[in-house]
Design an enzyme around this catalytic site. Structure first.
Site: not given
Ligand SMILES: Cc1cc2nc3c(=O)[nH]c(=O)nc-3n(C[C@H](O)[C@H](O)[C@H](O)COP(=O)(O)OP(=O)(O)OC[C@H]3O[C@@H](n4cnc5c(N)ncnc54)[C@H](O)[C@@H]3O)c2cc1C
Length: 304
Positions: A125, A175
């Site tokens: 990660d 990722r």
């Molecule tokens: C499999 C996976 C691994 C990840 N690993 C890392 C990592 O190693 N390092 C890192 O910095 N970040 C990591 N992340 C988090 C990532 O960086 C984002 O912060 C997170 O995915 C939200 O961004 P989004 O692209 O979904 O867009 P956004 O615009 O933030 O979200 C789109 C929509 O998804 C929904 N949503 C998003 N997050 C959430 C939540 N937590 N709870 C409820 N609803 C939500 C909401 O409806 C939102 O409107 C990971 C995410 C995923 C999916």
């Protein structure tokens, strides 16, 4: 909604543990490996696979990292025994990065070797920007020796495109996510549109250069662009995967799985769930807003 998110984030850490537990239970498999195993089995029954995360970060004592290594080894063994379609995700600061970089490297190496025995894979990660150089350095050292390791890049970081340019010659397994930590403007883009443009730019660079990408997002605009790219580049289903967090947007998950795409769900478990939940909420008040909106949607029957 900024004030609402901040208010929820500021007050939730003071809410009693059982109530935080109630809210967190959609996002965390439970305290024990058995909880994660059951969650992965449920996901597999719905046509998905998983990556299992043993909760923990920023350890202060080497013993805690070593205990985490043992828990991950047990997880890899159980994944094999139970025939789960799952790999593991590890956080460098859980493996001791802030105590001793070489110690962290050795711990991750141990896990990669253990995973190799079972023909499995380790994803490193990406944490906040103070760890990016060391994480990429550790990844590159390990990648030279082992094929079963990948890491993560974050599209909010200004440096990400040059990191991709540097990594491309080794065909990294990455990722790609937006990034979840609070960073200063000098390090990370603040404008959501720019973060999305950068995500798409990075994704195109990676996919068109033959890299395997875990497309980690719930943002349907980004998912749409990824699908467009996949189609334009004529990619096969085994050249990429979508990734989502446990408990987030079940409907989008189903849409992608029904269309035949590989979808991996991030499944965290462990005793550290309370510290993890409250820290995430403090770091990123937007999550609090997402959680409250998801709960409201479910109560009002707008989402499943
Ligand atoms: C499999 C996976 C691994 C990840 N690993 C890392 C990592 O190693 N390092 C890192 O910095 N970040 C990591 N992340 C988090 C990532 O960086 C984002 O912060 C997170 O995915 C939200 O961004 P989004 O692209 O979904 O867009 P956004 O615009 O933030 O979200 C789109 C929509 O998804 C929904 N949503 C998003 N997050 C959430 C939540 N937590 N709870 C409820 N609803 C939500 C909401 O409806 C939102 O409107 C990971 C995410 C995923 C999916």
């Amino acid at each position: 909604m900024g004030w609402f998110n901040s208010l929820v984030a500021a007050t939730l850490p003071y809410v009693p543990k059982p109530i935080v537990g109630f809210f967190s239970k959609n996002y965390i498999a439970g305290e024990f490996l058995e909880d994660a195993v059951q969650t992965v089995k449920d996901l597999m029954a719905q046509g998905m696979c998983a990556t299992i995360d043993v909760l923990g970060e920023e350890v202060k004592r080497k013993e805690d990292s070593l205990a985490a290594v043992e828990e991950y080894k047990r997880t890899l063994r159980v994944i094999h025994e139970e025939k789960l379609d799952a790999n593991i995700s590890v956080k460098p600061t859980h493996m001791g990065l802030h105590l001793d970089k070489e110690f962290c490297y050795q711990n991750i190496k141990t896990l990669i070797e253990e995973a190799k025995k079972y023909n499995n894979f380790v994803r490193i990660d990406m944490e906040d920007s103070s760890t990016t150089d060391d994480t990429l350095d550790i990844y590159l050292r390990l990648q030279k020796e082992y094929g079963n390791v990948g890491t993560v890049l974050q599209s909010y970081l200004r440096r990400t495109i040059s990191d991709i340019n540097r990594l491309l010659p080794v065909k990294p397994n990455l990722r790609l996510c937006k990034g979840i930590y609070r960073e200063p403007r000098v390090i990370a883009y603040k404008d959501k549109e720019i973060i999305n443009y950068n995500y798409n730019y990075a994704l195109k660079k990676l996919l068109s250069n033959g890299c395997y990408v875990g497309i980690a997002t719930h943002d349907e605009k980004l998912v749409w662009y990824a699908l467009k790219l996949i189609e334009e580049l004529g990619l096969k289903k085994d050249q990429y995967e979508f990734q989502m967090l446990l408990g987030v947007d079940h409907e989008l998950r189903r849409i992608l799985v029904n269309a035949g795409h590989r979808l991996r769900v991030y499944v965290p478990f462990g005793k550290e769930w309370f510290a993890y939940s409250t820290r995430r909420l403090k770091e990123n008040p937007e999550i609090a807003g997402h959680i409250m909106r998801n709960i409201a949607d479910r109560i009002l029957g707008r989402k499943q």
